[in-house]
Design a protein around this motif. Structure first.
Motif, PDB file in Angstrom:
ATOM      1  N   GLY A  23       0.843  -1.356   0.038  1.00 33.58           N
ATOM      2  CA  GLY A  23       0.148   0.219   0.130  1.00 33.58           C
ATOM      3  C   GLY A  23       0.844   1.443  -0.113  1.00 33.58           C
ATOM      4  O   GLY A  23       0.347   2.372  -0.160  1.00 33.58           O
ATOM      5  N   GLY A  24       2.126   1.200   0.079  1.00 32.82           N
ATOM      6  CA  GLY A  24       3.015   2.236   0.418  1.00 32.82           C
ATOM      7  C   GLY A  24       3.461   2.816  -1.169  1.00 32.82           C
ATOM      8  O   GLY A  24       3.018   2.191  -2.262  1.00 32.82           O
ATOM      9  N   SER A  25       4.217   3.576  -1.196  1.00 34.28           N
ATOM     10  CA  SER A  25       4.924   4.339  -2.412  1.00 34.28           C
ATOM     11  C   SER A  25       6.428   4.460  -2.209  1.00 34.28           C
ATOM     12  O   SER A  25       6.912   4.676  -1.458  1.00 34.28           O
ATOM     13  CB  SER A  25       4.273   5.878  -2.372  1.00 34.28           C
ATOM     14  N   LEU A  26       6.933   4.684  -3.208  1.00 37.22           N
ATOM     15  CA  LEU A  26       8.262   4.777  -3.570  1.00 37.22           C
ATOM     16  C   LEU A  26       8.357   5.760  -4.946  1.00 37.22           C
ATOM     17  O   LEU A  26       7.730   5.412  -5.986  1.00 37.22           O
ATOM     18  CB  LEU A  26       9.181   3.518  -3.833  1.00 37.22           C
ATOM     19  N   LEU A  76       1.747  -0.114  -3.597  1.00 39.74           N
ATOM     20  CA  LEU A  76       2.508  -1.133  -4.063  1.00 39.74           C
ATOM     21  C   LEU A  76       2.083  -2.555  -3.287  1.00 39.74           C
ATOM     22  O   LEU A  76       1.198  -2.576  -2.099  1.00 39.74           O
ATOM     23  CB  LEU A  76       3.686  -1.037  -3.270  1.00 39.74           C
ATOM     24  N   LYS A  77       2.405  -3.716  -4.046  1.00 38.50           N
ATOM     25  CA  LYS A  77       1.859  -5.016  -3.661  1.00 38.50           C
ATOM     26  C   LYS A  77       3.169  -5.686  -3.437  1.00 38.50           C
ATOM     27  O   LYS A  77       4.056  -5.383  -4.105  1.00 38.50           O
ATOM     28  CB  LYS A  77       0.867  -5.521  -4.883  1.00 38.50           C
ATOM     29  N   SER A  97       6.673  -5.664   1.408  1.00 38.00           N
ATOM     30  CA  SER A  97       6.163  -6.669   2.649  1.00 38.00           C
ATOM     31  C   SER A  97       4.841  -6.551   2.767  1.00 38.00           C
ATOM     32  O   SER A  97       4.106  -5.483   2.405  1.00 38.00           O
ATOM     33  CB  SER A  97       6.942  -6.174   3.706  1.00 38.00           C
ATOM     34  N   SER A  98       4.140  -7.638   2.992  1.00 38.46           N
ATOM     35  CA  SER A  98       2.688  -7.948   3.312  1.00 38.46           C
ATOM     36  C   SER A  98       2.203  -7.510   4.618  1.00 38.46           C
ATOM     37  O   SER A  98       3.063  -7.225   5.633  1.00 38.46           O
ATOM     38  CB  SER A  98       2.235  -9.244   3.020  1.00 38.46           C
TER      39      SER A  98
END
Length: 123
Positions: A14-17, A85-86, A122-123
């Motif tokens: 769920g985050g971003s880069l 992100l997944k 990471s999940s």
């Protein structure tokens, strides 16, 4: 042209880069620029590409709506914004350059490559 990728890291689902790829030389605007990724045990796969002017972009179906490719000619840099992100996005991400945009999903059509940058979700 020489390419230098950066910006990878470890992020939760769920985050971003934001990945960056800096190009050397004065011919930056002659190249279409792409991003590919390769997960362990898998083939290198197309992620996104942007044309010379930045007016055309194409994405793999798996990242469409989540990733955004852009370029800044003043900084000779191409970016890949990764959102939502997944875990399956985990891979080494590579930037690449070529003159033409045709056959853009084929990694063998790109003569210039940067070193990879690791993205781990990471999940």
């Amino acid at each position: 042209v020489q390419l230098q990728a950066s910006g990878g890291g470890l992020v939760q689902a769920g985050g971003s880069l934001r990945l960056s790829c800096a190009a050397s030389g004065r011919t930056f605007n002659r190249y279409s620029l792409g991003w590919f990724r390769q997960a362990p045990g898998k083939e290198r796969e197309f992620v996104a590409v942007i044309n010379l002017s930045g007016g055309a972009t194409y994405y793999a179906n798996s990242v469409k709506g989540r990733f955004t490719i852009s370029r800044n000619s003043a900084k000779n840099t191409v970016y890949l914004q990764l959102n939502s992100l997944k875990p399956e996005d985990t891979a080494v991400y590579y930037c690449a350059a070529r003159y033409l945009l045709s056959d853009y999903m084929n990694h063998e059509a790109y003569p210039y490559w940067g070193q990879g940058t690791q993205v781990t979700v990471s999940s």
